[in-house]
Each structure stands twice: as structure tokens, then as C-alpha cells.
Scaffold this active site. Structure first.
Site, mmCIF file in Angstrom:
data_model
loop_
_atom_site.group_PDB
_atom_site.id
_atom_site.type_symbol
_atom_site.label_atom_id
_atom_site.label_comp_id
_atom_site.label_asym_id
_atom_site.label_seq_id
_atom_site.Cartn_x
_atom_site.Cartn_y
_atom_site.Cartn_z
ATOM 1 N N ASP A 146 -10.028 5.386 -2.153
ATOM 2 C CA ASP A 146 -8.929 5.977 -2.912
ATOM 3 C C ASP A 146 -9.500 6.635 -4.165
ATOM 4 O OD1 ASP A 146 -9.620 3.861 -4.556
ATOM 5 O OD2 ASP A 146 -7.574 3.104 -4.783
ATOM 6 N N TYR A 175 -6.516 6.104 4.327
ATOM 7 C CA TYR A 175 -6.641 5.094 3.286
ATOM 8 C C TYR A 175 -5.797 3.851 3.601
ATOM 9 C CZ TYR A 175 -5.416 2.517 -0.857
ATOM 10 O OH TYR A 175 -5.165 1.485 -1.718
ATOM 11 N N GLU A 212 0.821 -1.213 0.000
ATOM 12 C CA GLU A 212 0.000 0.000 0.000
ATOM 13 C C GLU A 212 0.854 1.263 0.000
ATOM 14 O OE1 GLU A 212 -3.073 0.255 -0.609
ATOM 15 O OE2 GLU A 212 -3.611 -1.864 -0.468
ATOM 16 N N LEU A 243 11.519 4.958 -7.519
ATOM 17 C CA LEU A 243 10.084 4.864 -7.235
ATOM 18 C C LEU A 243 9.491 6.235 -6.889
ATOM 19 C CD1 LEU A 243 7.985 2.641 -7.261
ATOM 20 C CD2 LEU A 243 8.423 2.211 -4.847
#
Length: 349
Positions: free
Chosen positions: A134, A116, A33, A76
Site C-alpha cells: 500500500d 492489495y 480493509e 465514510l
């Protein structure tokens, strides 16, 4: 057949085979996540496998040096995620005896874990009936129910969370519902030009009936983009060594490495770089030559900043103190814009 039954039936027929869906381990779910925030699945997947291989448990991650974590994260983006990941791993390992909190409210207390992510872990690991909201969920619900509330406004999130909570089956695998609605938004109810003609909700979607699919969800707030101008000065001495430094100030790329930086108000040329290098930045060195590496300025786009980057090769007469060679250079965690440059140029430093 009601909304959640149609949705789950679609999900079971169309879901992607993703590794974090095959486990209820909160460590792996938390890791996935955090990685998938602001990141596409196809981009995040190799990083997930690399992290699980290198750090199979939260303790392995906690015990690793931050530089190793940042190096593995390289490319990333949004590096604060990696730093928070590392700090949270240390907290869980050292303060919580390696045991993840097992409820939404307790998960919210972890650094780098917002509503979230806490909902995702609580739902997917512990099957707690808490809605995961989301961007995909916003889009599906806004279109299906024709909701024009501005999703950039904090109150709207509560509105959508309440609606998702109402739609979610409480006693029958709420985690499955969360996975299904997120996947539906990712694969079917996509942001641009969704194939509504083959959608399982094409007879009941309010936005489709009213011709408003491409107008929803409503999001008014736009990020102000700042332009910054970076000139990286790549020293090279007679031994082929160069100099790098750590970005210790807060902001972008915190704790990553870079070459000595000259930041300017606009794109500059040879004369200004040469003057600054000789008089202000490297007065202790005798500069033999300065060469512009760039055929054109590289523009590296972040969410809120556009970086206009130029690289300058500066040969010096003296041996560089604390200089490093090309092999050691590649072991440090760099922003991807700099690492790609190093790879491309194969700098003989």
C-alpha cells in the site's frame, strides 16, 4: 540484524491496538480493509464497530437491504465501497455457502477486491506469503532503498511487490512482516517530516544518507479536479413535508438520497434558481417563497471533484405528493454534505 528482524522488533514494541489485528476471521479483516481504503484508521474505527455490531457475520450483511448498509456507511465516503461490500457479501453467502476464498488468487475474483485487499486477507487470515503493498509500503521501501521509480506507473507496483516478497520471511509468519511494514509507514516513516533521528533504520536508510527523504516516493500523476455546482431545492408544503429523490445514475453518491437538484455551470443567484424552479423543475406547484439557506457556498471536496453546494428553501402552496416529514427524512442514507446540512438546520420539513 537484517531488515525484517529490525522491522518486526520495532512493530512489536510500537504497534497500535486495533480490533482487526486480534482475529484471523476473513470477514472482519475484509471489512476493515475495505473501510480503510482512502480512510484514516481513526475515522474508520467507529464504522468498523458499527458494522460488526449490526452485521456480525457475512450472512447478516448479505441479508440486509442496501439502504441500511449505505445508511450505516454514511459519512465514510467513496460509497462504491459499500455497494461492492454488500454485493460481495451476497455472493459469498449465496454462491460460496458463506465461506471466504482462502487464497490470494481466489480472493482477487471478488467484486471490489483488488491486489492489495486480496493480499491483506490472504496474509492476515491464512498467513499466505504474499506481500501487501500500500502507500505506506511504497514509502518505506522507496526511502530505505532510494528507489526513484514513479509509483503512479503500474509497472512500479510489480517492482515494489517483488522487493517486498524478497524481504519477507517465507516460513516464519509472513503476516507479521506485512503488518509491521505497513505500521512502520503509518507511524514512523510518515509522508511529511518523519522523525528520522529516532528511526531504527537511520544508519541504513539510503534516502536519509542522501538527503532525499522528502523527495521519495516519486509520484508524478496528479488527479484532474473538476468543479461542479449543485443547487439543492428543498420544498416545504403547508404540512411541513419535503421531497427527496434517489440518485440512480452512475457516478458519485449512486443510490444515496438528495433533495431535487439543479446543477449549473457556475454559482448562481436567486433570479436563475427562481426561474428554473418555477418554469422547469416544479411547474406543478404554486411557489410562495424562495430563500437561500447559505451564508456562503459550501465546498465539498471529493478526490476528483469539488462540489460547490447551495441550498434553497422553497415554500409551496399545494400538498407535496409523496412528501416526507423531518423524522422520516433522517432515516434515509444521504451524502454527508446533505446530512450535515439537515442536522445543522433542523429543517422543519
Amino acid at each position: 540484524m537484517n531488515f525484517h528482524n529490525i522491522l518486526i522488533k520495532w512493530y512489536l514494541q510500537n504497534k497500535r491496538d486495533l480490533p482487526w489485528r486480534k482475529t484471523v476471521d476473513p470477514y472482519q479483516i475484509w471489512l476493515s480493509e475495505i473501510m480503510l481504503q482512502q480512510t484514516r484508521v481513526v475515522q474508520g474505527m467507529p464504522y468498523f464497530f458499527s458494522f460488526i455490531k449490526e452485521f456480525p457475520t457475512v450472512k447478516h450483511l448479505a441479508d440486509a437491504p442496501e439502504e441500511k448498509v449505505l445508511k450505516l456507511w454514511q459519512g465514510l465516503g467513496y460509497y462504491s465501497r459499500a455497494r461492492n461490500l454488500h454485493k460481495t457479501a451476497q455472493y459469498i453467502s449465496n454462491d460460496l455457502n458463506g465461506i471466504f476464498p482462502d487464497s490470494y488468487k481466489e480472493l482477487l475474483k471478488l467484486k471490489g477486491v483488488g491486489e492489495y485487499t486480496a493480499a491483506a486477507i490472504a496474509s492476515f487470515s491464512y498467513n499466505e506469503p504474499v506481500p501487501v503493498v500500500d502507500g505506506n509500503v511504497f514509502r518505506v521501501l522507496a526511502r530505505y532503498f532510494d528507489i526513484e521509480s514513479d509509483i503512479a506507473v503500474p509497472a512500479t507496483k510489480k517492482e515494489f511487490a517483488a522487493l517486498a516478497q524478497e524481504l519477507m520471511p517465507k516460513d516464519d509468519n509472513p503476516a507479521l512482516f506485512n503488518q509491521a511494514i505497513m505500521e512502520f509507514g503509518a507511524l514512523q516513516c510518515v509522508p511529511k517530516s518523519p522523525e528520522c533521528s529516532v528511526c531504527v533504520f537511520n544508519e541504513s536508510c539510503a534516502a536519509l544518507q542522501k538527503g532525499k527523504v522528502n523527495m521519495l516516493p516519486v509520484k508524478s500523476k496528479k488527479l484532474k479536479v473538476t468543479n461542479r455546482y449543485f443547487n439543492y431545492l428543498i420544498l416545504e408544503d403547508v404540512l411541513g413535508n419535503t421531497l427527496i429523490q434517489k440518485r440512480t445514475q452512475k457516478g458519485i453518491w449512486h443510490n444515496l438520497y438528495e433533495f431535487p437538484l439543479l446543477e449549473t455551470e457556475s454559482i448562481v443567484g436567486f433570479n436563475e434558481v427562481s426561474k428554473k424552479a418555477k418554469e422547469e423543475i416544479f411547474p406543478e406547484y404554486t411557489i410562495i417563497s424562495i430563500e437561500d439557506f447559505n451564508e456562503s457556498t459550501i465546498v465539498h471536496k471529493l478526490s476528483h471533484q469539488h462540489l460547490h453546494i447551495q441550498f434553497w428553501k422553497i415554500k409551496v402552496q399545494e400538498k407535496i405528493e409523496n412528501g416526507i416529514d423531518s423524522q422520516k427524512l433522517k432515516t434515509f442514507p444521504f451524502p454527508i454534505a446533505i446530512y450535515n446540512f439537515i442536522e445543522k438546520q433542523e429543517i422543519n420539513c
